[in-house]
Design an enzyme around this catalytic site. Structure first.
Site, PDB file in Angstrom:
ATOM      1  N   ASN A  88      70.136  98.177  12.484  1.00  4.01           N
ATOM      2  CA  ASN A  88      71.222  97.684  13.328  1.00  4.01           C
ATOM      3  C   ASN A  88      70.729  96.783  14.445  1.00  4.01           C
ATOM      4  O   ASN A  88      71.370  95.802  14.791  1.00  4.01           O
ATOM      5  CB  ASN A  88      71.988  98.861  13.923  1.00  4.01           C
ATOM      6  CG  ASN A  88      73.271  98.419  14.566  1.00  4.01           C
ATOM      7  OD1 ASN A  88      74.052  97.701  13.978  1.00  4.01           O
ATOM      8  ND2 ASN A  88      73.475  98.824  15.804  1.00  4.01           N
ATOM      9  N   GLU A  98      63.551 105.473  24.304  1.00  4.85           N
ATOM     10  CA  GLU A  98      63.304 104.913  25.632  1.00  4.85           C
ATOM     11  C   GLU A  98      62.696 105.973  26.548  1.00  4.85           C
ATOM     12  O   GLU A  98      61.904 105.658  27.438  1.00  4.85           O
ATOM     13  CB  GLU A  98      64.587 104.377  26.242  1.00  4.85           C
ATOM     14  CG  GLU A  98      65.090 103.102  25.589  1.00  4.85           C
ATOM     15  CD  GLU A  98      66.035 103.362  24.430  1.00  4.85           C
ATOM     16  OE1 GLU A  98      66.150 104.533  23.991  1.00  4.85           O
ATOM     17  OE2 GLU A  98      66.667 102.390  23.974  1.00  4.85           O
TER      18      GLU A  98
END
Lengths: 1195, 340
Positions: free
Chosen positions: A1007, A63
């Protein structure tokens, strides 16, 4: 014109964000990932934004990286957005300050989620958004799916006009994942809200050599402060801009929003102030209370930053005497949570300035952390508290805080679900398609019926056998109820085995319909229902219907897919829309989904749906529960107290009722509790034929869930064994009277079948029969339990007498990683189980966030366990991005403590004995026998030290354990190692610390649902690479080898278990940094994981995953450090790749691209292999960068 | 001089009566293009197999549902709709692209197991642009309890069903295992088939002596297997309106000529092309021309069926006659006079 569609919050927001931007800089994080996935998918499909362009969607390595690219693209004049949450937003904060400081128009869309503290949580609250409130971003918060859709556009229009960047947030999961009916904004409406002049102005502000400026300067004390103040007028103007945009939006769509919206009695005395979806619940409750004459109201905050006190005061009636401010976040140690402080300030200043006459009582409280339910009963409790003579400050609502006594009392019976609404709950498995069918039902009703519909889905945290509960509402008017169904007219239990384990009738309303998918026919089912279920059915007068959906699915060739059959039953029983029309729509959905697959598949599904209704049978309910099956005990009485009183509550779905005092204060939980959760998720389990078994150990070596255990035991130990207990004399020579046996934890088996696939022993008479075969569990279960109890009573084999050097020996080592919630056939967990067997009693693990941290540490249970001596892996998860550094910290601390212990021991040598001290200090601790010997010495030291008095002895006792060599492992997936954590990983490799890094390489972000990482192979598709990955996967091994002093291995347990074992042991023994890249097939690859060993074989055979070891220690003995453990490729890459859907899907959607990329991949494989061969032949020093730190210098 | 190799198959004009039957060579656009470049008359694409579609669907659904229990995955693991592409998409895509890229007819092949599967898949292939459909009636009727009549009825029903579903020409590739193949062939023609391909070869089981397991194998055909199809081509020549395609055992241009002489309208090969590559098409075509040239025939039409009657009567003459034949003595001593 707008049209009505069923969408979830993420879809509703992404629709606007994609259409109003030119660049999306993305990185996956739950619950925001679906927005980025949709954008990537649309871009790959060539969908245009409202400016007629196809936006570029760029994935970054973190990010932080996404924020950097976004910042750059904004400086380049492109309309740019991103989607994130939680830690992701926190990683963007530095850039957010810059972007805001430069008055740059952008919108970040945030599905608000808890920030990890004492634990990680993927669920929703405002702690992330609140952590970003000082950045200078405007914060605009939506409270529903429609609102999120609308405010996404309001934020975009307002940022362009105000130049203040916007954080547009909505509640993670509750809004991001709720499916509701939305009036979709048309492209014309969107275009109408975006002022072209403002877009051009945004472009004009871009950096350009044609009209250059310098931006991002550094200031001195003389100017920084003033410059910081220079932008203040923009913030002062922003609320007005937003209000004006909202007015324009209302004109355009008819939907009106305010910066602060008050609802309730205009003469309200008690008011609740809050942000987000909770406002809907609060409004509903206030309306009910107003209807009973109470003077209450709710003030919803939409524009939280810049906080416009003027707008706030204008919205808050003068009549207010008491205000409760609810924050969905916690700021420990603060005088109050953020919104509370802002409200207090606004009111206090107004009163002080004379703009308001009286200061109401203001109290603040916390609610809804990590998607904790927030119900009308809780809102009522808050209003009740406001009516108390001395309302409590800093209260909590929704939990039982029996420690600090902050919690408000909530009346459990208070419910506000309206009469005209039909509510349904469905209990299913992730794998039975219940959620998908329910989403489809919402869509059918929303888009084809006259009603409104809402769907919300609750999942457990297991990756295999996960339970789902679907909460559906249907009503003639829009549904605004952001909380779970509290009183269901319809309950469906799609899995019979849930009965007695999960309280499926907990929310059933009296007289509700109960649909049960039952293997027993209507006439016989009653006694098979557990006592508690029978009682509840009678008490509530439920209308019970059964259907054997599994049988119908089987008969129609649908395999385990019961979803459409049960969906048809729901529509037939519920009457939420005309049953015939519903059937038409179900069938139309089947046609849409399956038509491309051919009419036969469609017909089978349609026939199954038709058969459903005739097989649906009402069960006459007797007047009394009567005799029958008892209830199931979730954990046995002899389980540890923590498991009985805490873990079992979680397993039963009653975690919400656990009071604060039962929770650990610092996030530490007992290990090994997974062993108490007998999930019984597979109907078939391995059955052993000892007469065929060659005792090779392959089965336990590949078992992802440590279900198979081996023991050798003296023949006499078999005394007292159950009759069905099986063993055979050991096949190895030289062990007379010693038997071999296998223990099967069948209740923990996921039925993946890997063990059977790898079993090499066939019956000579019946070649299809092996020493292990899958068999129905039910008839075996009683014997299996008895045998396992006996097996567990057998002594554990002595580690110092086990041959660690081969697979056959390793089977006798206790696994200390067992029964995790990982997927059946998981490619990662066998490696973890193996390191727990090899080094478990001295193992300390730093685990990057990802699959392994979820199946490794997500409550209710913990799979990392202890051995019979009470020792076992100590495990922790810090973050996603910092795991290598976190593990380095482990090493540094262990080394410091050991140095301290050694120094103290030297000083105390005369007292504890010079010989013992000397042997302890000089001990080699590489082989297991040496470790055992050192443990013996440390135990002696402990005895002797306890007899001594003095600071030094007490100090040494506090660090004595460190004298046994600690094995530090840094574990994570490729998303961590190749992308977000690579900088740290690289730095740790560059040190000389004795850390072992195990990368569980699934070549994708598993995930978060399968997004591409830099490990994703060329030519494979993944989310964020919907058009196929266009670059080669990074060769992390070569990068590490380039250091020269790093042990590097590439392994594949399914292809070559022995090489894996050797590499892991070498890595651990090497006293510098080690990196092991472990090939880990994953369900995201798109093949039946039962065949994972075969596919790993092919990956090696085609050269996609060559096996090698680079051991710098070999330099010291003048041998080539690089050993190539796999032969030259014997298969074309295609033959491996096209067994997997991730490659095949591209071949079908873009055949020419796929063919080209496949060719490139083959060329790259050939070239890489030639390089490896040169390295193996000539020594890696020819290709690695010679470094000053020669291997010989290592400790 | 130019030799005319053109013919008609299933009512379609083919520039050469040599056709590439279904094989890996016809599984890609590049493959069929190369065959066309080297002079092939038509191509038959790999079969669209209903069981493959089921398998793909199961796999994709399993993948979609694999993550369905996880709050972080919920939308499945792969981008886009849950139902990803597979055999269906690959073959339809190929049929569409090949049909527009090639000048020669593209024949699509279907193998289904359900009644609806045959007609639905054939329809899909028609819509994709195929010039004709070949029903790959590969069926091992191994149930001793099922009468031959029932097997035949099933086949005919399939043909009728597909005939009703598509309007493009329809060929049926069938096995020789019927009690009276000629009767069956005519019945298939009456059921709506425009042509017959003789024959489908069963995939035989082999036994792996090391691992003691059965394995199925697909062996390339050999010239020695030509006898049976040739017999039936000869027997049916002139007795059916359906086009006849011989397929099995072609190794050389002479073999193509043999089939034509026996009465075949077209000759198909996969094994020879797989053995020698697509460019071998040109060798076969040149060989056919040379043969015509050497014998002074100007077109294959001149030779088609010339020996049909003779070939059929060899069989009709019975066992004893065959024993005395030259063919027997030639093969008994291993002599090969065909000059491949």
């Amino acid at each position: 014109m707008s049209r009505r569609v069923a969408l979830d919050g993420n879809g509703a927001v992404a629709h606007v964000a994609y259409r109003t931007n030119e660049v999306c800089a993305i990185y996956p994080i739950t619950p925001a990932s679906p927005m980025a996935e949709l954008a990537d998918q649309w871009s790959a499909q060539g969908v245009e934004n409202v400016f007629g362009q196809v936006p570029q969607v760029q994935e970054l390595q973190s990010e932080g990286g996404a924020a950097g690219t976004l910042h750059g693209a904004l400086q380049g004049g492109a309309l740019t957005t991103t989607f994130t949450a939680s830690q992701g937003l926190l990683l963007m904060i530095p850039n957010m300050y810059k972007i805001a400081g430069e008055l740059t128009a952008t919108v970040f869309h945030v599905a608000a989620r808890s920030v990890a503290t004492q634990a990680l949580s993927i669920f929703g609250d405002h702690s992330d958004v609140m952590a970003a409130r000082a950045t200078g971003f405007a914060i605009l918060a939506a409270g529903s799916v429609q609102e999120a859709h609308d405010l996404a556009l309001v934020a975009q229009a307002a940022t362009l006009e105000s130049r203040v960047p916007f954080l547009h947030c909505f509640d993670g999961f509750r809004t991001s994942h709720e499916v509701n009916v939305v009036e979709l904004l048309s492209d014309e409406q969107i275009r109408g809200m975006i002022e072209p002049d403002l877009v051009r102005a945004h472009r004009r502000r871009a950096l350009s050599p044609e009209h250059p400026v310098v931006r991002g300067t550094a200031h001195n004390p003389d100017t920084f402060f003033q410059a910081r103040e220079a932008a203040s007028p923009f913030y002062a103007a922003a609320p007005g801009v937003v209000a004006a945009v909202m007015d324009r939006f209302a004109g355009c769509t008819g939907r009106r929003y305010g910066l602060f919206d008050f609802s309730g009695a205009m003469d309200a005395e008690r008011v609740v102030v809050l942000i987000g979806s909770g406002a809907e619940t609060a409004r509903q409750t206030a309306a009910w209370l107003c209807g009973r004459g109470e003077r209450v109201g709710v003030l919803q905050v939409r524009l939280y930053r810049p906080f416009s006190a003027a707008h706030f005061l204008a919205a808050l009636p003068e009549s207010v005497r008491a205000v409760a401010v609810l924050d969905r976040t916690k700021e420990p140690g603060a005088p109050g949570e953020p919104l509370y402080l802002d409200v207090v300030t606004a009111l206090a200043e107004a009163v002080a300035d004379g703009r308001r006459e009286t200061m109401p009582a203001v109290i603040g409280g916390r609610y809804g952390l990590s998607s904790k339910e927030f119900t009308p009963a809780m809102v009522k409790a808050v209003f009740d508290e406001l009516a108390a003579p001395a309302p409590r400050r800093g209260f909590t609502v929704g939990i039982d805080d029996d420690v600090s006594h902050t919690s408000l009392v909530v009346s459990p019976g208070f419910r506000l679900e309206p009469d005209g609404e039909y509510r349904a709950q469905f209990f299913g498995l992730g794998s039975d398609g219940t959620v998908g069918a329910n989403k489809n039902s919402v869509k059918i009703v929303a888009e084809h019926g006259d009603s409104y519909a809402q769907g919300y889905f609750v999942y457990d945290s297991h990756k295999s056998g996960a339970q789902t509960v679907s909460h559906l509402r249907f009503a003639p008017s829009p549904i605004r109820a952001p909380y779970l169904v509290e009183s269901a007219h319809f309950v469906a239990c799609h899995q019979f085995q849930f009965l007695g384990r999960v309280d499926v009738l907990r929310w059933a309303a009296p007289g509700a319909t109960f649909l049960l998918n039952s293997p027993y026919p209507a006439a016989k089912v009653w006694p098979y229902l557990p006592q508690s279920v029978r009682r509840r059915i009678v008490e509530l007068g439920l209308d019970l219907h059964v259907i054997d959906a599994a049988r119908i699915a089987r008969e129609h060739g649908l395999g385990p897919h019961v979803n459409t059959i049960l969906q048809a039953c729901f529509f037939a029983l519920a009457g939420v829309m005309d049953s015939e029309s519903a059937m038409v729509e179900i069938k139309a959905a089947i046609e849409r989904s399956y038509r491309p697959k051919g009419g036969a598949v469609v017909r089978r599904n349609l026939a199954a749906v038709d058969a459903a209704l005739s097989a649906l049978v009402r069960v006459p309910v007797p007047d009394e529960a009567g005799p029958g099956r008892g209830d199931v005990a979730l954990v046995p009485d002899h389980a540890p107290e923590f498991v009985r009183t805490f873990t079992a509550q979680l397993m039963a779905g009653r975690g919400d009722e656990i009071p604060v005092s039962r929770l650990p204060v610092d996030g530490s939980y007992p290990s090994g509790t997974a062993a108490w959760e007998k999930r019984n998720i597979s109907e078939s389990v391995p059955q052993w034929q000892p007469d065929l078994c060659i005792q090779c150990g392959q089965c336990s070596f590949v078992c992802p869930h440590a279900v198979i255990r081996a023991r050798h035991l003296p023949e006499r130990a078999l005394d007292g064994a159950p009759d069905s207990f099986q063993s055979r004399p050991v096949t190895a020579r030289g062990f007379p009277d010693v038997h071999f046996t296998l223990g099967f934890y069948v209740e923990d088996c996921t039925g993946c079948g890997l063990c059977v696939e790898v079993c090499p022993a066939h019956s000579p008479e019946a070649p299809e029969t092996k020493a292990l075969n899958m068999a129905d569990k039910a008839p075996l279960l009683d014997d299996a339990r008895a045998n396992l109890a006996f097996f567990a009573s057998l002594p554990v084999n002595d580690r110092s007498r086990v041959d660690f050097a081969n697979v056959n020996g390793v089977q006798f080592l206790e696994p200390l990683f067992e029964f995790s919630g990982a997927c059946g056939g998981c490619g990662e967990t066998p490696y973890l189980r193996l390191i727990s067997q090899l080094f478990g009693d001295r193992l300390q693990i730093a685990n990057a966030t990802g699959c392994s941290s979820i199946y490794g540490g997500n409550l209710p249970v913990t799979p990392w366990s202890r051995n019979h001596e009470g020792r076992g892996p100590a495990w922790s998860n810090s973050l996603f991005e910092d795991n290598a550094e976190f593990g380095l910290g482990f090493r540094i601390a262990a080394d410091r403590q050991r140095a301290l212990a050694e120094s103290l021991l030297r000083g105390l040598a005369p007292e504890v004995g010079e010989t013992l001290a000397g042997e302890t200090l000089d001990a080699s601790q590489v082989r297991e026998s040496e470790i055992r010997a050192q443990r013996g010495r440390v135990a002696q030291l402990q005895d002797r030290l306890q007899a001594l008095d003095g600071e030094a002895a007490r100090d040494l006792l506090s660090v004595l354990d460190y004298l046994v060599h600690r094995s530090v492992w840094i574990v994570g997936g490729d998303g961590w190692a190749y992308d977000i954590g690579f900088g740290g990983l690289d730095h740790v490799l560059a040190q000389n610390a004795d850390v072992n890094i195990l990368v569980l390489d699934t070549e994708v972000y598993s995930n978060t649902g399968g997004q591409a990482s830099k490990a994703t192979p060329l030519g494979a598709i993944a989310k964020f690479a919907a058009a196929g990955k266009r670059t080669q996967r990074k060769d992390l091994a070569l990068q590490a080898i380039a250091y020269g002093h790093v042990y590097v291995a590439q392994v594949s347990l399914g292809a070559n278990p022995q090489q894996t074992l050797v590499a892991l042991r070498e890595a651990e023994a090497y006293r510098g940094p080690s990196l092991v890249l472990a090939y880990s097939p994953c369900i995201a690859h798109g093949f039946d994981l039962r065949f994972t060993a075969r596919q790993q074989d092919l990956a090696v055979a085609c050269g996609h995953w060559p096996l090698f070891r680079y051991n710098p220690a070999m330099n010291a003995v003048d041998r080539s450090p690089f050993l190539l453990d796999s032969p030259r490729p014997t298969l074309p890459f295609r033959e491996y790749a096209y067994n997997e859907l991730r490659y095949r899907q591209l071949a079908a959607s873009r055949p020419e691209d796929a063919e080209r990329l496949l060719g490139q991949a083959q060329t790259a494989i050939d070239a890489k292999y030639r390089l490896y061969e040169r390295m193996a032949a000539g020594g890696a020093e020819r290709v690695s960068v010679p470094s000053g730190a020669a291997a010989g210098d290592l400790p | 001089m130019t030799r005319d190799l053109t013919g008609r198959y299933l009512g379609l004009d083919v520039r050469c009566c040599l056709i590439a039957s279904s094989s890996p060579l016809t599984a890609s656009l590049d493959g069929v293009r190369r065959l066309e470049d080297h002079g092939i008359g038509a191509v038959v694409l790999p079969s669209l197999v209903e069981a493959d579609i089921d398998r793909d669907l199961g796999e994709v659904e399993a993948l979609a549902l694999a993550g369905a229990g996880s709050p972080e995955v919920c939308g499945g693991f792969l981008p886009g709709p849950a139902h990803g592409p597979g055999a269906m998409e690959r073959i339809l895509e190929l049929a569409g692209r090949a049909a527009s890229a090639l000048d020669v007819p593209v024949v699509a092949s279907v193998h289904a197991y359900s009644d609806g599967g045959w007609s639905d898949l054939a329809q899909c292939l028609e819509q994709a642009g195929a010039a004709a459909i070949e029903l790959n009636l590969y069926e091992a009727a191994l149930d001793p309890g099922e009468a031959g009549k029932a097997v035949e009825a099933r086949v005919l029903s399939t043909v009728r069903r597909v005939r009703a579903a598509v309007s493009i020409p329809l060929a049926v590739k069938l096995s020789p295992f019927y009690s009276n193949l000629g009767h069956m062939a005519l019945a298939i023609q009456d059921a709506g088939a425009d042509g017959l391909s003789l024959f489908n070869r069963p995939h035989l089981a082999d036994i792996d002596l090391v691992r003691l397991r059965l394995r199925t194998c697909v062996a390339l055909s050999r010239r020695g297997e030509m006898g049976l199809p040739m017999l039936w081509i000869a027997a049916l020549h002139g007795r059916t309106k359906a086009s006849l395609a011989a397929t099995t055992g072609v190794e050389s241009a002479d073999d193509v000529i043999r089939y034509l002489l026996a009465g075949s309208d077209t000759v198909m090969t996969a094994s020879a092309l797989l053995r020698h590559g697509p460019e071998y098409t040109a060798v076969l075509v040149a060989g056919m021309k040379n043969w015509l040239d050497a014998r002074g025939f100007s077109s294959v039409g001149d030779i088609r069926g010339r020996l049909a009657h003779a070939a059929a009567t060899v069989a009709e003459r019975g066992f004893g006659a065959a024993l005395g034949s030259e063919c027997w003595s030639a093969s008994a001593v291993g002599r090969d006079d065909t000059g491949a």
